[in-house]
Design a protein around this motif. Structure first.
Motif, PDB file in Angstrom:
ATOM      1  N   ALA A  47     -11.166  -7.439 -13.332  1.00 19.84           N
ATOM      2  CA  ALA A  47     -10.139  -7.772 -12.333  1.00 19.84           C
ATOM      3  C   ALA A  47      -9.225  -6.575 -12.068  1.00 19.84           C
ATOM      4  CB  ALA A  47      -9.322  -8.972 -12.799  1.00 19.84           C
ATOM      5  N   MET A  48      -8.918  -5.822 -13.100  1.00 11.92           N
ATOM      6  CA  MET A  48      -8.026  -4.664 -12.937  1.00 11.92           C
ATOM      7  C   MET A  48      -8.630  -3.615 -12.009  1.00 11.92           C
ATOM      8  SD  MET A  48      -6.594  -4.308 -16.850  1.00 11.92           S
ATOM      9  CE  MET A  48      -5.761  -2.756 -16.576  1.00 11.92           C
ATOM     10  N   THR A  50     -10.275  -3.989  -9.378  1.00 19.47           N
ATOM     11  CA  THR A  50     -10.209  -4.339  -7.955  1.00 19.47           C
ATOM     12  C   THR A  50      -8.805  -4.720  -7.493  1.00 19.47           C
ATOM     13  OG1 THR A  50     -10.805  -6.640  -8.432  1.00 19.47           O
ATOM     14  CG2 THR A  50     -12.611  -5.115  -7.903  1.00 19.47           C
ATOM     15  N   ASP A  51      -7.859  -4.797  -8.404  1.00 22.57           N
ATOM     16  CA  ASP A  51      -6.489  -5.190  -8.060  1.00 22.57           C
ATOM     17  C   ASP A  51      -5.764  -4.015  -7.399  1.00 22.57           C
ATOM     18  OD1 ASP A  51      -3.708  -5.875  -8.130  1.00 22.57           O
ATOM     19  OD2 ASP A  51      -4.094  -7.234  -9.800  1.00 22.57           O
ATOM     20  N   GLN A  52      -5.251  -4.225  -6.195  1.00 29.30           N
ATOM     21  CA  GLN A  52      -4.581  -3.158  -5.441  1.00 29.30           C
ATOM     22  C   GLN A  52      -3.265  -2.726  -6.076  1.00 29.30           C
ATOM     23  OE1 GLN A  52      -6.023  -1.583  -2.723  1.00 29.30           O
ATOM     24  NE2 GLN A  52      -7.739  -2.763  -3.504  1.00 29.30           N
ATOM     25  N   ARG A  53      -2.697  -3.551  -6.967  1.00 27.92           N
ATOM     26  CA  ARG A  53      -1.448  -3.206  -7.639  1.00 27.92           C
ATOM     27  C   ARG A  53      -1.681  -2.407  -8.922  1.00 27.92           C
ATOM     28  NH1 ARG A  53       0.662  -7.646  -9.906  1.00 27.92           N
ATOM     29  NH2 ARG A  53      -1.449  -8.395 -10.009  1.00 27.92           N
ATOM     30  N   ILE A  54      -2.956  -2.168  -9.242  1.00 27.08           N
ATOM     31  CA  ILE A  54      -3.290  -1.473 -10.492  1.00 27.08           C
ATOM     32  C   ILE A  54      -4.183  -0.285 -10.193  1.00 27.08           C
ATOM     33  CG2 ILE A  54      -4.378  -1.671 -12.764  1.00 27.08           C
ATOM     34  CD1 ILE A  54      -3.848  -4.701 -12.628  1.00 27.08           C
ATOM     35  N   ARG A  72       0.407  -0.234 -13.348  1.00 28.09           N
ATOM     36  CA  ARG A  72       0.415  -1.511 -12.636  1.00 28.09           C
ATOM     37  C   ARG A  72       1.801  -1.708 -12.021  1.00 28.09           C
ATOM     38  NH1 ARG A  72       0.042  -5.364 -16.901  1.00 28.09           N
ATOM     39  NH2 ARG A  72       2.302  -5.371 -16.904  1.00 28.09           N
TER      40      ARG A  72
END
Length: 158
Positions: A47-48, A50-54, A72
């Motif tokens: 998940a990390m 693909t997370d735009q905040r990470i 993050r």
């Protein structure tokens, strides 16, 4: 030492990142008696990625991934001057590559990424007995800020 390259992590790095996570847990377990027995994970690495905040990055030497780290973007406490901050974590360097400035290179890249997101505040957590990590973070420019304390009733009964 051959040149160190820092790049954004990808799914092709996942197996190595999962191994780093387990090495990190093994390294930190002596500092924290509350960590559950294996199997345990700190992160949802898939998940990390693909997370735009990470922003998850790795360091490579001779096409070998030797280190990792992430930043993050988190919402800050409402009473602070800054609305958001970058939380730094998953800082791991393969033992034979430690002491060569790789962590600093990773933190520089993550600092640049955070600045590009208009983030001006960086935060991290480090175990108070992890003197080598504290020294590395202070050398980079972090300062001691907050001490979290714990108390366990089971410890009192012993």
């Amino acid at each position: 030492m051959n040149e160190v390259t820092i790049r954004k992590a990808s799914f092709s790095d996942l197996e190595q990142l999962l191994a780093f996570e387990q090495d990190l847990i093994e390294t930190e377990r002596p500092f924290d008696p509350t960590v559950k027995p294996d199997p345990v994970n700190y992160y949802d690495l898939k998940a990390m990625l693909t997370d735009q905040r990470i922003e998850v990055v790795v360091a490579q030497v001779d096409n070998k991934v030797v280190a990792s780290g992430y930043a993050r973007i988190d919402k800050s406490k409402p009473y602070l001057k800054h609305g958001h901050h970058a939380y730094l974590g998953f800082m791991y360097v393969v033992p034979e590559y430690r002491g060569r400035g790789i962590n600093k290179k990773i933190m520089d890249v993550l600092k640049d990424w955070a600045a590009a997101q208009n983030i001006t505040e960086f935060r991290l957590e480090v175990y108070c007995d992890n003197a080598s990590a504290i020294k590395a973070y202070e050398k980079f420019g972090f300062s001691r800020y907050f001490l979290e304390m714990r108390f366990n009733l089971d410890d009192e009964k012993k």
